[in-house]
Design a protein around this motif. Structure first.
Motif: not given
Length: 199
Positions: A3-5, A8-11, A69-71, A84, A87
């Motif tokens: 994760f970058k920040q 962040d939302a998880i889909y 998306v960033n990840a 998770y 990540t």
């Protein structure tokens, strides 16, 4: 990818029927979670639909190309929980609080917090040393998705003595369930290696 920040939302990308709970469709067989946490390598793998997998991959590539998306991470190692955990390992840490008790069970001194800058996945061991110090060992997920056995030492006063040590020496594989013992004046460490399914 980490994760970058914060925020962040998880889909979860996949067919809709996988998003609905159904105990008849539980697929932990052959998963990394089952191997590491339970020490078992059994069960059936989830069914694979190559058309669905390819379509999901194309959608994810489009989202990346569009900067939406960033990840991303797949679920092949043991589902959403393992994905998770791996990540967040770039920034995750956890604390083990160590309380010292005398023979009567009364607390001695101030509890010591031992921070591990690795992702925690379920097992730990504690060894009392002849000099009054302690070694705390954990199963952790280090940088680069390195499943390993890690330890830190406390002095007799509860102060950290050195930093994080990889007990398995950076072996490739999936080391977990550390066990510590004294052999004379030396500490010996062992662990379970899920890659080779051996201790």
């Amino acid at each position: 990818m980490h994760f970058k920040q914060a925020g962040d939302a998880i889909y979860l990308v996949g067919p809709e029927h996988w998003a609905k709970p159904d105990p008849t469709r539980s697929h932990l067989g052959q998963s990394l979670w089952l191997k590491i946490i339970k020490g078992r390598e059994e069960g059936r793998t989830p069914p694979t639909d190559l058309v669905v997998e390819r379509t999901a991959g194309e959608i994810i590539h489009e989202l990346i190309a569009d900067g939406l998306v960033n990840a991303v991470h797949d679920l092949s190692d043991g589902g959403l929980a393992i994905a998770y955990a791996t990540t967040v390992t770039g920034t995750s840490s956890f604390v083990v609080r160590v309380h010292r008790l005398d023979a009567a069970g009364a607390e001695v001194g101030t509890p010591a917090d031992v921070t591990f800058n690795v992702g925690f996945f379920g097992t730990l061991d504690l060894l009392a040393l002849p000099d009054g110090g302690l070694v705390v060992a954990v199963s952790g997920i280090g940088s680069g998705f390195d499943f390993g056995a890690y330890a830190q030492r406390l002095t007799s006063t509860g102060a950290l003595d050195g930093g994080l040590v990889s007990l398995d020496g950076g072996l490739s594989g999936e080391q977990s369930r550390p066990q510590l013992a004294l052999a004379g004046s030396e500490m010996v460490a062992g662990w379970f290696d899920a890659s080779n399914f051996s201790n």
